[in-house]
Design an enzyme around this catalytic site. Structure first.
Site, PDB file in Angstrom:
ATOM      1  CB  THR A 120      18.076 -43.420 -39.876  1.00  0.00           C
ATOM      2  OG1 THR A 120      18.729 -44.272 -38.935  1.00  0.00           O
ATOM      3  CG2 THR A 120      19.110 -42.543 -40.561  1.00  0.00           C
ATOM      4  CB  ILE A 147      17.945 -44.669 -43.934  1.00  0.00           C
ATOM      5  CG1 ILE A 147      16.705 -43.824 -44.251  1.00  0.00           C
ATOM      6  CG2 ILE A 147      19.125 -44.249 -44.801  1.00  0.00           C
ATOM      7  CD1 ILE A 147      16.927 -42.321 -44.117  1.00  0.00           C
ATOM      8  CG  ASP A 148      18.258 -48.548 -39.654  1.00  0.00           C
ATOM      9  OD1 ASP A 148      18.101 -49.478 -40.465  1.00  0.00           O
ATOM     10  OD2 ASP A 148      19.295 -48.386 -38.983  1.00  0.00           O
ATOM     11  CG  MET A 149      10.645 -46.607 -38.249  1.00  0.00           C
ATOM     12  SD  MET A 149       9.509 -47.725 -37.412  1.00  0.00           S
ATOM     13  CE  MET A 149      10.357 -47.928 -35.835  1.00  0.00           C
ATOM     14  NE  ARG A 188      20.870 -48.332 -34.926  1.00  0.00           N
ATOM     15  CZ  ARG A 188      19.688 -48.934 -34.963  1.00  0.00           C
ATOM     16  NH1 ARG A 188      19.059 -49.123 -36.125  1.00  0.00           N
ATOM     17  NH2 ARG A 188      19.130 -49.358 -33.844  1.00  0.00           N
TER      18      ARG A 188
END
Length: 313
Positions: A151, A147-149, A248
């Site tokens: 998130t 998952i993104d930094m 997103r």
């Protein structure tokens, strides 16, 4: 690509002797230092085109077709164990479920050689005298998805290669339950919906993703409004697919970008936030060893709960 890196662009006109050759085999001959599995991954990640179109690994080439392959530069870094806090939701001899905090990158990449989840996992594994799966190479031990930094939330980490392969197959077949919580701009007329839109690289800004009908991968997001807020909505998103920045991009496509998302939403947020308000709340899958369905929830971060309370009607 999993991290933004410099890439080398390589173009070839298929020679007559390779008429009818498989795409992946042809590229293996051109790049003998790259493994066939890595080349296949590049093809699946749409880093290879044939006459401007993405093709499958087994695509049979014709002479004089133009093959373009983008190869990310190798990351020259030694991944070291680091004593960093880990919030472990579940652990057994085969895998871990961790609750990733905000601001932590999942694995090393350009600009992030330390302080990542992988650094923390290597230290934890060292202390516990166990190994992490090796399927995704030296800089991503144990990592089967990410998952993104900015998130937060639940991630599966695999200790063994056979477990990793099984979980990866479930991800590929879209049978893993993945539910996220988000705060988005605006209110909804319909409280439930489904967004279908293929996601690929943005045609102009290569650091962004976008709905790309020509070269994108199929992506499906189901959403439901959990609570109406003042000018915002608290929603749950369930993924059928797991494309980069999927929630997103999809929520922005219906004019409901995530609060705090300066890349896909307004550049300035009315609140002091570190990135998007997105939390991987729930993950469920069939345990590769026991064959039983298991499910875990990562509690909402405090900042997230405070925002819901502050914006509540």
């Amino acid at each position: 690509m999993s991290q933004d890196r410099e890439v080398s662009l390589n173009k070839y006109l298929v020679e007559e002797e390779y008429q009818g050759e498989r795409l992946d085999k042809y590229l293996s001959l051109k790049f003998p230092k790259l493994s066939r599995s890595y080349i296949q991954k590049l093809v699946k990640d749409h880093q290879v085109s044939v006459d401007g179109k993405n093709q499958k690994v087994g695509f049979k080439l014709s002479s004089k077709e133009e093959v373009i392959i983008s190869i990310p530069e190798e990351i020259d870094t030694e991944v070291l164990p680091e004593d960093l806090p880990l919030d472990i939701l579940y652990e057994d001899e085969d895998l871990l479920i961790v609750n990733k905090p905000k601001g932590m990158v999942v694995h090393p990449g350009a600009g992030h050689s330390s302080g990542t989840l992988v650094n923390a996992l290597l230290y934890y594994a060292q202390q516990g005298s166990f190994s992490l799966s090796t399927i995704n190479g030296e800089i991503r031990p144990g990592i089967v998805h990410r998952i993104d930094m900015d998130t937060t939330g639940a991630l599966i980490v695999c200790k063994k290669d056979d477990i990793h392969i099984d979980v990866a197959k479930q991800l590929e077949e879209h049978t893993i339950t993945r539910k996220y919580r988000a705060i988005v701009y605006g209110t909804f007329k319909e409280k439930k919906g489904t967004i279908c839109g293929p996601i690929g690289r943005h045609p102009i800004d290569r650091k962004k993703m976008a709905i790309n009908e020509k070269n994108g991968k199929p992506a499906v997001t189901h959403y439901e409004v959990l609570k109406d807020l003042e000018g915002y909505s608290y929603i749950e998103c369930q993924l059928e697919t797991g494309r980069t920045h999927q929630i997103r991009v999809h929520m922005t496509s219906i004019q409901h970008p995530l609060l705090g998302d300066a890349i896909y939403g307004p550049k300035k947020s009315p609140f002091k936030l570190q990135g998007q308000t997105l939390h991987a709340m729930e993950i469920g899958f069939v345990h590769p060893r026991t064959k039983e369905y298991i499910e875990f929830q990562a509690p909402l971060p405090e900042y997230f709960k405070d925002l819901i309370h502050k914006l509540g009607k």
